[in-house]
Structure formats: structure tokens, C-alpha cells
Design a protein around this motif. Sequence first.
Motif, PDB file in Angstrom:
ATOM      1  N   ILE A 156      75.018  34.150  48.158  1.00  0.00           N
ATOM      2  CA  ILE A 156      75.611  35.478  48.274  1.00  0.00           C
ATOM      3  C   ILE A 156      75.329  36.228  46.973  1.00  0.00           C
ATOM      4  CG2 ILE A 156      77.760  36.783  48.562  1.00  0.00           C
ATOM      5  CD1 ILE A 156      78.874  34.389  50.088  1.00  0.00           C
ATOM      6  N   ASP A 157      74.646  37.361  47.096  1.00  0.00           N
ATOM      7  CA  ASP A 157      74.280  38.191  45.937  1.00  0.00           C
ATOM      8  C   ASP A 157      73.364  37.437  44.955  1.00  0.00           C
ATOM      9  OD1 ASP A 157      74.134  40.246  44.108  1.00  0.00           O
ATOM     10  OD2 ASP A 157      76.135  39.911  43.282  1.00  0.00           O
ATOM     11  N   PRO A 158      72.142  37.069  45.378  1.00  0.00           N
ATOM     12  CA  PRO A 158      71.217  36.361  44.480  1.00  0.00           C
ATOM     13  C   PRO A 158      70.862  37.137  43.220  1.00  0.00           C
ATOM     14  CG  PRO A 158      70.463  36.229  46.754  1.00  0.00           C
ATOM     15  CD  PRO A 158      71.588  37.227  46.732  1.00  0.00           C
ATOM     16  N   ARG A 159      70.875  38.484  43.288  1.00  0.00           N
ATOM     17  CA  ARG A 159      70.545  39.289  42.100  1.00  0.00           C
ATOM     18  C   ARG A 159      71.668  39.319  41.069  1.00  0.00           C
ATOM     19  NH1 ARG A 159      66.168  42.769  42.172  1.00  0.00           N
ATOM     20  NH2 ARG A 159      65.113  42.962  44.191  1.00  0.00           N
ATOM     21  N   PRO A 164      79.190  37.775  37.913  1.00  0.00           N
ATOM     22  CA  PRO A 164      78.597  37.427  36.617  1.00  0.00           C
ATOM     23  C   PRO A 164      77.423  36.467  36.805  1.00  0.00           C
ATOM     24  CG  PRO A 164      80.992  37.079  36.633  1.00  0.00           C
ATOM     25  CD  PRO A 164      80.580  37.298  38.048  1.00  0.00           C
ATOM     26  N   LEU A 165      76.350  36.687  36.052  1.00  0.00           N
ATOM     27  CA  LEU A 165      75.222  35.765  36.100  1.00  0.00           C
ATOM     28  C   LEU A 165      75.646  34.415  35.522  1.00  0.00           C
ATOM     29  CD1 LEU A 165      72.392  38.142  34.859  1.00  0.00           C
ATOM     30  CD2 LEU A 165      72.735  37.329  37.198  1.00  0.00           C
ATOM     31  N   GLN A 169      74.585  27.347  36.826  1.00  0.00           N
ATOM     32  CA  GLN A 169      74.813  27.011  38.229  1.00  0.00           C
ATOM     33  C   GLN A 169      73.651  27.418  39.120  1.00  0.00           C
ATOM     34  OE1 GLN A 169      78.525  28.500  39.734  1.00  0.00           O
ATOM     35  NE2 GLN A 169      78.311  27.500  41.721  1.00  0.00           N
ATOM     36  N   PHE A 170      72.972  28.526  38.772  1.00  0.00           N
ATOM     37  CA  PHE A 170      71.903  29.059  39.614  1.00  0.00           C
ATOM     38  C   PHE A 170      70.644  29.291  38.778  1.00  0.00           C
ATOM     39  CE2 PHE A 170      75.938  30.894  41.306  1.00  0.00           C
ATOM     40  CZ  PHE A 170      76.038  30.085  42.440  1.00  0.00           C
ATOM     41  N   ALA A 171      69.560  28.625  39.137  1.00  0.00           N
ATOM     42  CA  ALA A 171      68.326  28.708  38.351  1.00  0.00           C
ATOM     43  C   ALA A 171      67.783  30.126  38.284  1.00  0.00           C
ATOM     44  CB  ALA A 171      67.270  27.774  38.949  1.00  0.00           C
ATOM     45  N   ARG A 177      69.120  36.772  33.030  1.00  0.00           N
ATOM     46  CA  ARG A 177      70.022  36.438  31.928  1.00  0.00           C
ATOM     47  C   ARG A 177      69.266  36.225  30.618  1.00  0.00           C
ATOM     48  NH1 ARG A 177      75.062  34.999  30.596  1.00  0.00           N
ATOM     49  NH2 ARG A 177      75.375  33.289  29.115  1.00  0.00           N
ATOM     50  N   LYS A 178      68.049  35.640  30.696  1.00  0.00           N
ATOM     51  CA  LYS A 178      67.326  35.324  29.464  1.00  0.00           C
ATOM     52  C   LYS A 178      65.826  35.589  29.545  1.00  0.00           C
ATOM     53  CE  LYS A 178      66.166  31.503  26.324  1.00  0.00           C
ATOM     54  NZ  LYS A 178      66.360  30.065  26.034  1.00  0.00           N
ATOM     55  N   LEU A 179      65.132  34.974  30.507  1.00  0.00           N
ATOM     56  CA  LEU A 179      63.670  34.947  30.463  1.00  0.00           C
ATOM     57  C   LEU A 179      63.052  36.338  30.475  1.00  0.00           C
ATOM     58  CD1 LEU A 179      62.818  31.930  32.813  1.00  0.00           C
ATOM     59  CD2 LEU A 179      63.197  31.952  30.339  1.00  0.00           C
ATOM     60  N   LEU A 180      63.558  37.227  31.300  1.00  0.00           N
ATOM     61  CA  LEU A 180      62.986  38.569  31.393  1.00  0.00           C
ATOM     62  C   LEU A 180      63.290  39.421  30.165  1.00  0.00           C
ATOM     63  CD1 LEU A 180      63.684  39.253  35.162  1.00  0.00           C
ATOM     64  CD2 LEU A 180      61.437  38.962  34.103  1.00  0.00           C
ATOM     65  N   LYS A 181      64.203  38.964  29.322  1.00  0.00           N
ATOM     66  CA  LYS A 181      64.555  39.694  28.106  1.00  0.00           C
ATOM     67  C   LYS A 181      63.751  39.236  26.890  1.00  0.00           C
ATOM     68  CE  LYS A 181      69.419  40.301  29.485  1.00  0.00           C
ATOM     69  NZ  LYS A 181      70.817  39.967  29.124  1.00  0.00           N
ATOM     70  N   LEU A 182      63.121  38.073  26.981  1.00  0.00           N
ATOM     71  CA  LEU A 182      62.469  37.489  25.813  1.00  0.00           C
ATOM     72  C   LEU A 182      61.361  38.364  25.252  1.00  0.00           C
ATOM     73  CD1 LEU A 182      62.207  33.684  26.708  1.00  0.00           C
ATOM     74  CD2 LEU A 182      63.740  34.763  25.072  1.00  0.00           C
ATOM     75  N   VAL A 183      60.653  39.080  26.119  1.00  0.00           N
ATOM     76  CA  VAL A 183      59.501  39.871  25.677  1.00  0.00           C
ATOM     77  C   VAL A 183      59.897  40.910  24.624  1.00  0.00           C
ATOM     78  CG1 VAL A 183      59.693  41.643  27.475  1.00  0.00           C
ATOM     79  CG2 VAL A 183      57.442  41.070  26.516  1.00  0.00           C
TER      80      VAL A 183
END
Length: 215
Positions: A156-159, A164-165, A169-171, A177-183
Motif C-alpha cells: 500500500i503506497d509503494p512511493r 514515512p519512508l 522494512q521496504f527495499a 530515502r538515500k540512493l537518489l539523493k547521493l548524486v
Amino acid sequence: MDSSPFSPYGELAHRLLPSFPSSGDGAHDVSHLERVWRNAMAIHAEEGGDLELLAASVLLHDCVQVPKNSPLRDTASRLAADEARKLLRILGWAKPRIETVAGAIESHSYSAGITPASLEGRILQDADRLDAIGMTGIARCFYTAGRMGSSLYAPIDPRGDTRPLDDRQFALDHFPRKLLKLVDGFQTATGRHLALQRQRALQEFYEGMLAEIGS
């Protein structure tokens, strides 16, 4: 001829790698060190720096490993820096060079939140973070999630639009939460250039998976 994956510092690797922990974590094993070294060499070729210091920093940056879901995770890079000091003293390294390596290791971690003080530290941080994004980063993310017992995504609500992210609990939550912000946090111009290339793979995978699961 030095045929080591850590050439031209194969001898240094031979002396330091026996201290590398056998944790069974395939996301932080010797192959990870090899990839980080290749990244570091690519950045060093454009940015400069002391290559021997960089080699020691790469070889020792994960010499103490703390599980991702441990409450002590934020201390991992400091513990690794302390262990690196001990190992390099045994090899007879001069204190200023030891401290440069230790500083680079302590500041490499995203969790530590420390800005690198040296060029070698900036290169190490970038080289390590490059391995967290792109195709390899995607593989490491889901591998680590499996080890932690996480679900692939929140049914429910994958995005995470209305919740809260929670990437423990959810890969898939680990992407926003992190990977897309690293750049945005890369320290060198070369690192940023390489990161932007890998960022596209991350974004495409994230949006593609959401499309497949109907979100």
C-alpha cells in the motif's frame, strides 16, 4: 609486473587484506574494494592526490563492519579509522600519513555525516558512493535488503506519499530515502560526472519498478 586488482599497490594489498573481516556480506566484500579502487583510480586520474594514501584508504575503509540495521551503524567508519591506524603503525607508516588515511576513512561513510578534510578523503567518499548507485548499487541494495529480511516494497503506497519512508522494512524505500539523493553530495567534479551517468540507471529502475507494480 603487478597483476593485483589493486595495482600498482598489490604488495600493500597483500599485507592489509588478511585483516579484512570475513563477514559474509557480499555487498562489502573484497570485490567491493576492487570496484571502489577502480572508481578511485578513475577519479584520481583527473583530480590528482597521493595514490598510495588513496590505496590504503580504499583497502581499509571497511576493515570494521557493522550491520546496516545495527544501532551502532553510525560508528562504523570511526571504528574502521581506529583499526586502520593500528594496522598502518604496524607497517611503520609515518603518523601524518596514517592520520590522512584515518581521516579519509572516518569521513567516507554516509551515516557519519562528516565532510572530508583531504583530497584523498573526497576521492574515497566519491569512489565508495559510486558503488552504491547505478546497476551495481541496485544489486547491492536488494542483496542487503534480503540479508536484513526486508520486503521488496510497501504493497500500500509503494512511493511513500502518505506514509514515512522505512528502508529497513521496504527495499524500494531506500531509493528516495538515500540512493537518489547521493548524486547531490559528490565531492569532486569527476565524481559528480560519473555519478550523473549512474543516477540515470537508478531513476529509470525506480520509476520502472513502480510502473510494474501499478503505482
